[in-house]
Scaffold this motif. Sequence first.
Motif, PDB file in Angstrom:
ATOM      1  N   UNK A   1       0.828  -1.204   0.000  1.00 23.91           N
ATOM      2  CA  UNK A   1       0.000   0.000   0.000  1.00 23.91           C
ATOM      3  C   UNK A   1       0.862   1.253   0.000  1.00 23.91           C
ATOM      4  N   UNK A   2       0.230   2.369  -0.349  1.00 23.21           N
ATOM      5  CA  UNK A   2       0.886   3.673  -0.390  1.00 23.21           C
ATOM      6  C   UNK A   2      -0.028   4.658   0.322  1.00 23.21           C
ATOM      7  N   UNK A   3       0.566   5.553   1.119  1.00 23.67           N
ATOM      8  CA  UNK A   3      -0.196   6.623   1.765  1.00 23.67           C
ATOM      9  C   UNK A   3       0.056   7.926   1.027  1.00 23.67           C
ATOM     10  N   UNK A   4      -1.017   8.598   0.626  1.00 24.93           N
ATOM     11  CA  UNK A   4      -0.927   9.899  -0.027  1.00 24.93           C
ATOM     12  C   UNK A   4      -1.614  10.908   0.880  1.00 24.93           C
ATOM     13  N   UNK A   5      -0.905  11.985   1.250  1.00 28.87           N
ATOM     14  CA  UNK A   5      -1.421  12.970   2.193  1.00 28.87           C
ATOM     15  C   UNK A   5      -2.093  14.139   1.487  1.00 28.87           C
ATOM     16  N   UNK A   6      -2.887  14.869   2.251  1.00 32.77           N
ATOM     17  CA  UNK A   6      -3.580  16.082   1.776  1.00 32.77           C
ATOM     18  C   UNK A   6      -4.447  15.809   0.555  1.00 32.77           C
ATOM     19  N   UNK A   7      -5.235  14.750   0.636  1.00 33.55           N
ATOM     20  CA  UNK A   7      -6.141  14.373  -0.454  1.00 33.55           C
ATOM     21  C   UNK A   7      -7.549  14.845  -0.105  1.00 33.55           C
TER      22      UNK A   7
ATOM     23  N   UNK B   1      -3.094  18.983  -6.556  1.00 38.48           N
ATOM     24  CA  UNK B   1      -3.787  19.896  -7.477  1.00 38.48           C
ATOM     25  C   UNK B   1      -4.153  19.257  -8.813  1.00 38.48           C
ATOM     26  N   UNK B   2      -4.233  17.930  -8.855  1.00 37.27           N
ATOM     27  CA  UNK B   2      -4.702  17.225 -10.045  1.00 37.27           C
ATOM     28  C   UNK B   2      -5.817  16.280  -9.631  1.00 37.27           C
ATOM     29  N   UNK B   3      -6.782  16.100 -10.529  1.00 36.84           N
ATOM     30  CA  UNK B   3      -7.908  15.214 -10.233  1.00 36.84           C
ATOM     31  C   UNK B   3      -7.629  13.798 -10.735  1.00 36.84           C
ATOM     32  N   UNK B   4      -7.922  12.835  -9.895  1.00 34.29           N
ATOM     33  CA  UNK B   4      -7.718  11.428 -10.230  1.00 34.29           C
ATOM     34  C   UNK B   4      -8.934  10.631  -9.774  1.00 34.29           C
ATOM     35  N   UNK B   5      -9.439   9.772 -10.652  1.00 32.16           N
ATOM     36  CA  UNK B   5     -10.476   8.828 -10.239  1.00 32.16           C
ATOM     37  C   UNK B   5      -9.775   7.633  -9.603  1.00 32.16           C
ATOM     38  N   UNK B   6     -10.122   7.343  -8.354  1.00 29.37           N
ATOM     39  CA  UNK B   6      -9.541   6.226  -7.620  1.00 29.37           C
ATOM     40  C   UNK B   6     -10.642   5.189  -7.388  1.00 29.37           C
ATOM     41  N   UNK B   7     -10.497   3.997  -7.952  1.00 23.13           N
ATOM     42  CA  UNK B   7     -11.511   2.962  -7.703  1.00 23.13           C
ATOM     43  C   UNK B   7     -11.580   2.626  -6.208  1.00 23.13           C
ATOM     44  N   UNK B   8     -12.783   2.500  -5.701  1.00 24.75           N
ATOM     45  CA  UNK B   8     -12.939   2.150  -4.282  1.00 24.75           C
ATOM     46  C   UNK B   8     -12.303   0.802  -3.970  1.00 24.75           C
ATOM     47  N   UNK B   9     -12.194  -0.045  -4.979  1.00 22.35           N
ATOM     48  CA  UNK B   9     -11.624  -1.380  -4.769  1.00 22.35           C
ATOM     49  C   UNK B   9     -10.137  -1.347  -4.427  1.00 22.35           C
ATOM     50  N   UNK B  10      -9.452  -0.217  -4.687  1.00 18.94           N
ATOM     51  CA  UNK B  10      -8.021  -0.126  -4.359  1.00 18.94           C
ATOM     52  C   UNK B  10      -7.767   0.711  -3.101  1.00 18.94           C
ATOM     53  N   UNK B  11      -8.840   1.205  -2.473  1.00 21.05           N
ATOM     54  CA  UNK B  11      -8.701   1.988  -1.242  1.00 21.05           C
ATOM     55  C   UNK B  11      -8.686   1.040  -0.051  1.00 21.05           C
ATOM     56  N   UNK B  12      -7.649   1.147   0.772  1.00 25.41           N
ATOM     57  CA  UNK B  12      -7.480   0.275   1.941  1.00 25.41           C
ATOM     58  C   UNK B  12      -8.481   0.664   3.029  1.00 25.41           C
ATOM     59  N   UNK B  13      -8.900  -0.314   3.825  1.00 28.29           N
ATOM     60  CA  UNK B  13      -9.898  -0.054   4.873  1.00 28.29           C
ATOM     61  C   UNK B  13      -9.399   0.913   5.951  1.00 28.29           C
ATOM     62  N   UNK B  14      -8.082   1.082   6.101  1.00 23.15           N
ATOM     63  CA  UNK B  14      -7.536   2.004   7.093  1.00 23.15           C
ATOM     64  C   UNK B  14      -7.411   3.445   6.576  1.00 23.15           C
ATOM     65  N   UNK B  15      -7.864   3.696   5.365  1.00 28.81           N
ATOM     66  CA  UNK B  15      -7.762   5.027   4.774  1.00 28.81           C
ATOM     67  C   UNK B  15      -8.651   6.030   5.500  1.00 28.81           C
ATOM     68  N   UNK B  16      -8.122   7.249   5.752  1.00 27.93           N
ATOM     69  CA  UNK B  16      -8.939   8.332   6.321  1.00 27.93           C
ATOM     70  C   UNK B  16      -9.942   8.839   5.295  1.00 27.93           C
ATOM     71  N   UNK B  17      -9.603   8.705   4.040  1.00 27.94           N
ATOM     72  CA  UNK B  17     -10.411   9.225   2.941  1.00 27.94           C
ATOM     73  C   UNK B  17     -11.138   8.067   2.263  1.00 27.94           C
TER      74      UNK B  17
ATOM     75  N   UNK C   1      -3.703   0.792  -2.934  1.00 30.01           N
ATOM     76  CA  UNK C   1      -2.812  -0.286  -3.348  1.00 30.01           C
ATOM     77  C   UNK C   1      -1.648   0.278  -4.157  1.00 30.01           C
ATOM     78  N   UNK C   2      -0.441  -0.182  -3.860  1.00 25.94           N
ATOM     79  CA  UNK C   2       0.777   0.319  -4.504  1.00 25.94           C
ATOM     80  C   UNK C   2       0.739   0.131  -6.022  1.00 25.94           C
TER      81      UNK C   2
END
Length: 65
Positions: A5-11, A27-43, A55-56
């Motif tokens: 996994x990878x943590x990205x801040x200020x999202x 400052x760029x928009x990205x569509x992130x599939x919910x299937x790749x978001x880890x359950x421990x994510x703040x966002x 996911x990395x």
Amino acid sequence: MTEQTVELEDVAVEAETDLALLCNIDDKKHWIPKSVVHEDSEVSSDGDTGTIVIMRWFAEKEGLV
């Protein structure tokens, strides 16, 4: 987190569909599939801000790391 996994801040999540989050990352928009978001994510839903954990392999594919 793990090596897979990878943590990205200020999202900020600007929009949400059933399957994905529209995230403002560096400052760029990205569509992130919910299937790749880890359950421990703040966002994880529309209006959230903070650190997203994804996911990395996806982050590398999208050039986010």
